[in-house]
Write a protein that holds these residues in place. Structure first.
Motif, mmCIF file in Angstrom:
data_model
loop_
_atom_site.group_PDB
_atom_site.id
_atom_site.type_symbol
_atom_site.label_atom_id
_atom_site.label_comp_id
_atom_site.label_asym_id
_atom_site.label_seq_id
_atom_site.Cartn_x
_atom_site.Cartn_y
_atom_site.Cartn_z
ATOM 1 N N GLY A 168 0.706 -1.148 0.106
ATOM 2 C CA GLY A 168 0.000 -0.022 -0.192
ATOM 3 C C GLY A 168 0.979 1.314 0.054
ATOM 4 N N PHE A 169 2.334 1.090 -0.087
ATOM 5 C CA PHE A 169 3.009 2.432 -0.165
ATOM 6 C C PHE A 169 2.993 3.033 -1.686
ATOM 7 C CE2 PHE A 169 5.022 0.497 3.523
ATOM 8 C CZ PHE A 169 5.084 1.457 4.235
ATOM 9 N N ARG A 170 3.196 4.283 -1.563
ATOM 10 C CA ARG A 170 3.597 4.933 -2.781
ATOM 11 C C ARG A 170 4.892 5.148 -2.703
ATOM 12 N NH1 ARG A 170 0.720 10.239 -1.603
ATOM 13 N NH2 ARG A 170 0.657 9.240 0.411
ATOM 14 N N VAL A 171 5.600 4.414 -3.558
ATOM 15 C CA VAL A 171 7.073 4.270 -3.374
ATOM 16 C C VAL A 171 7.742 5.004 -4.605
ATOM 17 C CG1 VAL A 171 8.966 2.374 -3.603
ATOM 18 C CG2 VAL A 171 6.622 2.055 -2.610
ATOM 19 N N SER A 172 8.930 5.952 -4.127
ATOM 20 C CA SER A 172 9.884 6.408 -4.527
ATOM 21 C C SER A 172 11.063 5.969 -4.905
ATOM 22 C CB SER A 172 9.930 8.027 -4.368
ATOM 23 O OG SER A 172 8.847 8.659 -4.477
ATOM 24 N N VAL A 173 11.856 5.982 -6.156
ATOM 25 C CA VAL A 173 13.222 5.594 -6.025
ATOM 26 C C VAL A 173 14.177 6.415 -6.415
ATOM 27 C CG1 VAL A 173 12.173 3.167 -6.551
ATOM 28 C CG2 VAL A 173 12.713 4.520 -8.391
ATOM 29 N N THR A 174 15.507 6.008 -5.852
ATOM 30 C CA THR A 174 16.556 7.172 -6.206
ATOM 31 C C THR A 174 17.787 6.447 -5.875
ATOM 32 O OG1 THR A 174 17.436 9.456 -5.602
ATOM 33 C CG2 THR A 174 16.617 7.818 -3.678
ATOM 34 N N GLY A 175 18.943 7.064 -6.595
ATOM 35 C CA GLY A 175 20.400 6.463 -6.452
ATOM 36 C C GLY A 175 20.874 6.253 -7.735
ATOM 37 N N GLY A 176 21.663 7.235 -8.207
ATOM 38 C CA GLY A 176 22.358 6.942 -9.617
ATOM 39 C C GLY A 176 21.523 6.756 -10.734
ATOM 40 N N LEU A 177 19.988 7.294 -10.654
ATOM 41 C CA LEU A 177 19.294 7.156 -11.929
ATOM 42 C C LEU A 177 19.681 7.905 -13.074
ATOM 43 C CD1 LEU A 177 15.721 7.253 -10.040
ATOM 44 C CD2 LEU A 177 17.034 5.198 -10.593
ATOM 45 N N SER A 178 19.467 7.113 -14.060
ATOM 46 C CA SER A 178 19.741 7.850 -15.550
ATOM 47 C C SER A 178 18.376 7.323 -16.368
ATOM 48 C CB SER A 178 21.008 7.414 -16.196
ATOM 49 O OG SER A 178 21.018 6.040 -16.598
ATOM 50 N N THR A 179 18.491 8.151 -17.610
ATOM 51 C CA THR A 179 17.131 7.866 -18.330
ATOM 52 C C THR A 179 17.329 6.198 -18.597
ATOM 53 O OG1 THR A 179 18.498 8.646 -20.363
ATOM 54 C CG2 THR A 179 16.865 10.117 -19.320
ATOM 55 N N ASP A 180 18.549 5.583 -18.931
ATOM 56 C CA ASP A 180 18.786 4.396 -19.284
ATOM 57 C C ASP A 180 18.411 3.220 -18.026
ATOM 58 O OD1 ASP A 180 20.097 5.077 -21.671
ATOM 59 O OD2 ASP A 180 21.927 5.038 -20.906
ATOM 60 N N THR A 181 18.466 3.697 -16.788
ATOM 61 C CA THR A 181 18.079 2.865 -15.802
ATOM 62 C C THR A 181 16.641 2.775 -15.648
ATOM 63 O OG1 THR A 181 18.353 4.376 -14.068
ATOM 64 C CG2 THR A 181 20.112 2.785 -14.434
ATOM 65 N N LEU A 182 15.816 3.799 -16.144
ATOM 66 C CA LEU A 182 14.351 3.764 -16.068
ATOM 67 C C LEU A 182 13.685 2.719 -16.464
ATOM 68 C CD1 LEU A 182 13.346 7.725 -16.904
ATOM 69 C CD2 LEU A 182 13.775 6.555 -14.776
ATOM 70 N N GLN A 183 14.229 1.989 -17.575
ATOM 71 C CA GLN A 183 13.598 0.773 -18.299
ATOM 72 C C GLN A 183 13.498 -0.301 -17.259
ATOM 73 O OE1 GLN A 183 12.325 0.666 -21.401
ATOM 74 N NE2 GLN A 183 11.437 -1.404 -20.882
ATOM 75 N N LEU A 184 14.551 -0.397 -16.407
ATOM 76 C CA LEU A 184 14.547 -1.636 -15.289
ATOM 77 C C LEU A 184 13.167 -1.680 -14.724
ATOM 78 C CD1 LEU A 184 17.935 -0.874 -13.678
ATOM 79 C CD2 LEU A 184 17.425 -2.755 -15.228
ATOM 80 N N PHE A 185 12.469 -0.444 -14.482
ATOM 81 C CA PHE A 185 11.263 -0.373 -13.790
ATOM 82 C C PHE A 185 9.922 -0.461 -14.371
ATOM 83 C CE2 PHE A 185 14.790 1.882 -11.226
ATOM 84 C CZ PHE A 185 14.689 1.368 -10.114
ATOM 85 N N ALA A 186 10.265 -0.663 -15.628
ATOM 86 C CA ALA A 186 9.067 -0.707 -16.597
ATOM 87 C C ALA A 186 7.953 -2.002 -16.203
ATOM 88 C CB ALA A 186 9.426 -1.099 -18.038
#
Length: 221
Positions: A168-186
């Motif tokens: 039930g959490f709204r989860v934010s993620v952070t840490g060394g993110l780039s546009t390339d790493t966003l795909q990992l969370f698809a």
């Protein structure tokens, strides 16, 4: 596919007030959430929050205090300067978190929220206690130090993020993110992506923020 796009948050991880404000002016209109970073808050206090609120009256402003104690006092001080959200470190006690939540809501109403920063060792049993205390935002964090030591985002991280979302959490993620790493969370219903140097230290910070937003829209839109 999710029904809403993840938000983009810029972290002003600067050592001085002027640097943070300059970065905020450069990218503030391109992002959804503006974060007063921990190091700068330690240098100048909630003055940074006050300036950000005056510059961006409609934006969500986060005070990344990583509060561990005196939650009510710290939250009230930052909320009075205009912070909508404030972070507490996951090792803080439930009374500290609850006091922070109460104070920020008294100052900011329904806009006021507490986010739990997940560092080091924490358990899902603890996470349930945060939910029970009325806190529904969590930040899954890959620390800069860990990334520099060779860690990277992987399946273990995605599984924890998904489990927190399922709770039930709204989860934010952070840490060394780039546009390339966003795909990992698809396919994962991330609430907010938080980027600092990947935006603010780019040759064109505003363009870097727009690139993040475009990639978010491509993947989740």
């Amino acid at each position: 596919m999710t029904k809403r796009l993840p938000q983009l948050q810029v972290a002003l991880d600067h050592l001085d007030l002027q640097g943070a404000i300059s970065a905020a002016v450069a990218v503030g209109q391109e992002v959804d959430v503006i974060e007063a970073g921990t190091v700068c808050l330690l240098q100048v206090g909630s003055q940074l929050v006050q300036v950000l609120r005056s510059l961006f009256p409609e934006k969500i402003i986060v005070a990344d205090t990583k509060c561990a104690d005196a939650g009510g006092t710290v939250a009230r001080n930052n909320a009075a300067q205009g912070a909508d959200w404030m972070t507490c470190i996951c090792c803080a006690t439930i009374p500290t978190m609850a006091a922070a939540l109460k104070a920020i809501k008294e100052e900011r109403g329904d806009r006021g929220e507490i986010q739990i920063e997940l560092y080091g060792d924490w358990t899902f049993e603890q996470a349930q206690a945060w939910l029970d205390a009325g806190i529904s935002q969590a930040i899954y964090h890959q620390s800069r130090d860990a990334l520099l030591a060779g860690d990277s985002w992987g399946e273990k991280d995605l599984n924890k993020v998904k489990q927190l979302i399922d709770m039930g959490f709204r989860v934010s993620v952070t840490g060394g993110l780039s546009t390339d790493t966003l795909q990992l969370f698809a396919g994962v219903d991330v609430f907010t992506f938080i980027a600092g140097r990947g935006i603010t230290e780019a040759p064109n910070p505003a363009a870097a923020a727009r690139a993040f937003k475009a990639e978010i829209k491509r993947i989740w839109g």
